[in-house]
Design a protein around this motif. Sequence first.
Motif, PDB file in Angstrom:
ATOM      1  N   LEU A 277      45.227   9.764  -3.706  1.00 42.32           N
ATOM      2  CA  LEU A 277      44.703  10.925  -4.417  1.00 42.32           C
ATOM      3  C   LEU A 277      43.194  11.079  -4.243  1.00 42.32           C
ATOM      4  O   LEU A 277      42.469  10.096  -4.055  1.00 42.32           O
ATOM      5  CB  LEU A 277      45.022  10.816  -5.911  1.00 42.32           C
ATOM      6  N   THR A 278      42.733  12.299  -4.340  1.00 39.31           N
ATOM      7  CA  THR A 278      41.309  12.611  -4.402  1.00 39.31           C
ATOM      8  C   THR A 278      40.981  13.015  -5.830  1.00 39.31           C
ATOM      9  O   THR A 278      41.681  13.835  -6.428  1.00 39.31           O
ATOM     10  CB  THR A 278      40.962  13.777  -3.460  1.00 39.31           C
ATOM     11  N   LEU A 279      39.933  12.414  -6.406  1.00 41.24           N
ATOM     12  CA  LEU A 279      39.497  12.733  -7.770  1.00 41.24           C
ATOM     13  C   LEU A 279      38.204  13.534  -7.730  1.00 41.24           C
ATOM     14  O   LEU A 279      37.283  13.196  -6.980  1.00 41.24           O
ATOM     15  CB  LEU A 279      39.282  11.460  -8.591  1.00 41.24           C
ATOM     16  N   VAL A 280      38.154  14.587  -8.542  1.00 45.26           N
ATOM     17  CA  VAL A 280      37.004  15.478  -8.580  1.00 45.26           C
ATOM     18  C   VAL A 280      36.555  15.644 -10.029  1.00 45.26           C
ATOM     19  O   VAL A 280      37.381  15.760 -10.935  1.00 45.26           O
ATOM     20  CB  VAL A 280      37.362  16.859  -7.991  1.00 45.26           C
ATOM     21  N   THR A 281      35.244  15.664 -10.261  1.00 45.27           N
ATOM     22  CA  THR A 281      34.677  15.975 -11.568  1.00 45.27           C
ATOM     23  C   THR A 281      33.477  16.898 -11.353  1.00 45.27           C
ATOM     24  O   THR A 281      33.043  17.119 -10.223  1.00 45.27           O
ATOM     25  CB  THR A 281      34.189  14.719 -12.317  1.00 45.27           C
ATOM     26  N   CYS A 282      32.946  17.428 -12.426  1.00 50.88           N
ATOM     27  CA  CYS A 282      31.694  18.178 -12.346  1.00 50.88           C
ATOM     28  C   CYS A 282      31.148  18.391 -13.751  1.00 50.88           C
ATOM     29  O   CYS A 282      31.894  18.788 -14.652  1.00 50.88           O
ATOM     30  CB  CYS A 282      31.896  19.528 -11.662  1.00 50.88           C
ATOM     31  N   ILE A 283      29.854  18.126 -13.931  1.00 50.76           N
ATOM     32  CA  ILE A 283      29.209  18.401 -15.209  1.00 50.76           C
ATOM     33  C   ILE A 283      28.116  19.462 -15.068  1.00 50.76           C
ATOM     34  O   ILE A 283      27.620  19.978 -16.066  1.00 50.76           O
ATOM     35  CB  ILE A 283      28.619  17.124 -15.846  1.00 50.76           C
ATOM     36  N   SER A 284      27.776  19.805 -13.831  1.00 50.21           N
ATOM     37  CA  SER A 284      26.790  20.852 -13.594  1.00 50.21           C
ATOM     38  C   SER A 284      26.754  21.141 -12.102  1.00 50.21           C
ATOM     39  O   SER A 284      27.066  20.270 -11.285  1.00 50.21           O
ATOM     40  CB  SER A 284      25.391  20.417 -14.069  1.00 50.21           C
ATOM     41  N   ALA A 285      26.398  22.374 -11.757  1.00 50.29           N
ATOM     42  CA  ALA A 285      26.325  22.761 -10.343  1.00 50.29           C
ATOM     43  C   ALA A 285      25.081  23.613 -10.136  1.00 50.29           C
ATOM     44  O   ALA A 285      25.146  24.852 -10.166  1.00 50.29           O
ATOM     45  CB  ALA A 285      27.589  23.512  -9.939  1.00 50.29           C
ATOM     46  N   PRO A 286      23.927  22.992  -9.938  1.00 51.70           N
ATOM     47  CA  PRO A 286      22.654  23.712  -9.932  1.00 51.70           C
ATOM     48  C   PRO A 286      22.551  24.833  -8.900  1.00 51.70           C
ATOM     49  O   PRO A 286      21.783  25.772  -9.098  1.00 51.70           O
ATOM     50  CB  PRO A 286      21.635  22.599  -9.628  1.00 51.70           C
ATOM     51  N   LEU A 287      23.307  24.757  -7.813  1.00 52.67           N
ATOM     52  CA  LEU A 287      23.166  25.742  -6.745  1.00 52.67           C
ATOM     53  C   LEU A 287      24.150  26.907  -6.850  1.00 52.67           C
ATOM     54  O   LEU A 287      24.156  27.782  -5.986  1.00 52.67           O
ATOM     55  CB  LEU A 287      23.346  25.051  -5.382  1.00 52.67           C
ATOM     56  N   LEU A 288      24.952  26.936  -7.909  1.00 54.02           N
ATOM     57  CA  LEU A 288      26.046  27.903  -7.965  1.00 54.02           C
ATOM     58  C   LEU A 288      25.918  28.953  -9.060  1.00 54.02           C
ATOM     59  O   LEU A 288      26.856  29.713  -9.303  1.00 54.02           O
ATOM     60  CB  LEU A 288      27.380  27.166  -8.125  1.00 54.02           C
ATOM     61  N   TRP A 289      24.790  29.029  -9.738  1.00 50.06           N
ATOM     62  CA  TRP A 289      24.657  29.993 -10.830  1.00 50.06           C
ATOM     63  C   TRP A 289      24.789  31.432 -10.334  1.00 50.06           C
ATOM     64  O   TRP A 289      25.524  32.238 -10.916  1.00 50.06           O
ATOM     65  CB  TRP A 289      23.311  29.805 -11.537  1.00 50.06           C
ATOM     66  N   ASN A 290      24.107  31.771  -9.267  1.00 50.47           N
ATOM     67  CA  ASN A 290      24.187  33.134  -8.760  1.00 50.47           C
ATOM     68  C   ASN A 290      25.572  33.441  -8.204  1.00 50.47           C
ATOM     69  O   ASN A 290      26.066  34.564  -8.345  1.00 50.47           O
ATOM     70  CB  ASN A 290      23.109  33.366  -7.695  1.00 50.47           C
ATOM     71  N   LYS A 291      26.213  32.462  -7.604  1.00 49.47           N
ATOM     72  CA  LYS A 291      27.562  32.664  -7.092  1.00 49.47           C
ATOM     73  C   LYS A 291      28.520  32.981  -8.234  1.00 49.47           C
ATOM     74  O   LYS A 291      29.393  33.846  -8.110  1.00 49.47           O
ATOM     75  CB  LYS A 291      28.040  31.438  -6.315  1.00 49.47           C
ATOM     76  N   GLY A 292      28.364  32.288  -9.362  1.00 43.03           N
ATOM     77  CA  GLY A 292      29.197  32.569 -10.521  1.00 43.03           C
ATOM     78  C   GLY A 292      29.014  33.998 -11.008  1.00 43.03           C
ATOM     79  O   GLY A 292      29.996  34.697 -11.308  1.00 43.03           O
ATOM     80  N   MET A 293      27.763  34.451 -11.085  1.00 42.27           N
ATOM     81  CA  MET A 293      27.515  35.825 -11.518  1.00 42.27           C
ATOM     82  C   MET A 293      28.076  36.828 -10.520  1.00 42.27           C
ATOM     83  O   MET A 293      28.603  37.882 -10.906  1.00 42.27           O
ATOM     84  CB  MET A 293      26.013  36.036 -11.741  1.00 42.27           C
ATOM     85  N   ASP A 294      28.015  36.491  -9.234  1.00 43.29           N
ATOM     86  CA  ASP A 294      28.583  37.370  -8.213  1.00 43.29           C
ATOM     87  C   ASP A 294      30.097  37.503  -8.397  1.00 43.29           C
ATOM     88  O   ASP A 294      30.662  38.601  -8.249  1.00 43.29           O
ATOM     89  CB  ASP A 294      28.284  36.833  -6.815  1.00 43.29           C
ATOM     90  N   LEU A 295      30.775  36.393  -8.711  1.00 45.16           N
ATOM     91  CA  LEU A 295      32.225  36.425  -8.896  1.00 45.16           C
ATOM     92  C   LEU A 295      32.612  37.298 -10.090  1.00 45.16           C
ATOM     93  O   LEU A 295      33.596  38.045 -10.043  1.00 45.16           O
ATOM     94  CB  LEU A 295      32.762  35.003  -9.093  1.00 45.16           C
TER      95      LEU A 295
END
Length: 344
Positions: A277-295
């Motif tokens: 298995l591959t395990l993924v987590t995330c507590i923050s994504a500093p480079l993705l704020w504008n991408k989120g607003m675009d979505l």
Amino acid sequence: MEALVWIEDGTIRFDADWPKPALLDDEVLVEIRAEGVCMTDIHMVRGTLDFAKPPWVLGHEMSGVIAETGPKVTGWLAGERVVVDPVVTCGHCRPCLSGKKYLCASGGELGTTFGSGGYGRYVAVKPSNLYRLPDALTFEEGAMMEPLNCTLGAMERVPRVAGNKVIVFGPGPAGLLFLQLAKAYGALSVTLVGMSDERLALGKRLGADRTINLASSSLREVLGEETFDIAIEASGSVEAVTDSFEYVGKGGTIVLYGLNGSKKPTIESDLIVSKDLTLVTCISAPLLWNKGMDLVEAGKVNVRDIITHRLSFEEAAASLNRLVADRFHPIKAMILHQDEETKR
């Protein structure tokens, strides 16, 4: 300034005279217009998450208007509509310089571990913590960019979503964001699991292909031996962690997102190895704020319909205390700091 303050008796009260954040020469003072109520805030008040001590001004999901800029600030003007990244950093350590500023040992998060948050009328931040809020988005949508940022960061770490089957545990705000992101990223199907008809119905409206209510059916009854390529645990439930590992297929990916505060082991390492298995987590994504607003602006992710309760700033304390006491169960509550609410 006015603030909703978590105090020592385990309640939140309205305080009209809480100290206003001091504005440094290189900082911007933001007047908060909308602040999301995160269950992390509630778990802190309940004592199940030990991030800060009262008296404390909570709140890390915020948007507002620039009220004042320090004399050394350039490129930003009073009156601009902004989203606030709550992660405060030193800016020069190894994590900061490698794109992982949320791991900065000298920093923290406004409202959670480092200074006054969005439950107050104002916050003071560096310009690097600000993103311009598009005219098409409301302040409450802007406040939803923080939870979207974290869930988006996790989805970006999944090796492949397109063409794969996804199961999401937990139809809360995070789970409802995950299901929409999975669809936006090309998932073949998304199954949403929970225990609330209301939340599952909202999930269906937001794009879930199938919902399972554990209050009326067991996973085994509905799924049998079916497995999924990607399992996302967004509920904070210990049982959901176990189910995620059981229903993800061999070679699949698990996203661990919810916090449960139990301090008990919930992962069987042999299962991770044997199923590759591959395990993924995330507590923050500093480079993705504008991408989120675009979505959101493009209509790929609907954050506004996740908000089920809007609380006026002056009257929010009573509702927050009911939430702490488990007598109020919004899908997502939003504190609005002005009567004009989400006007652009």
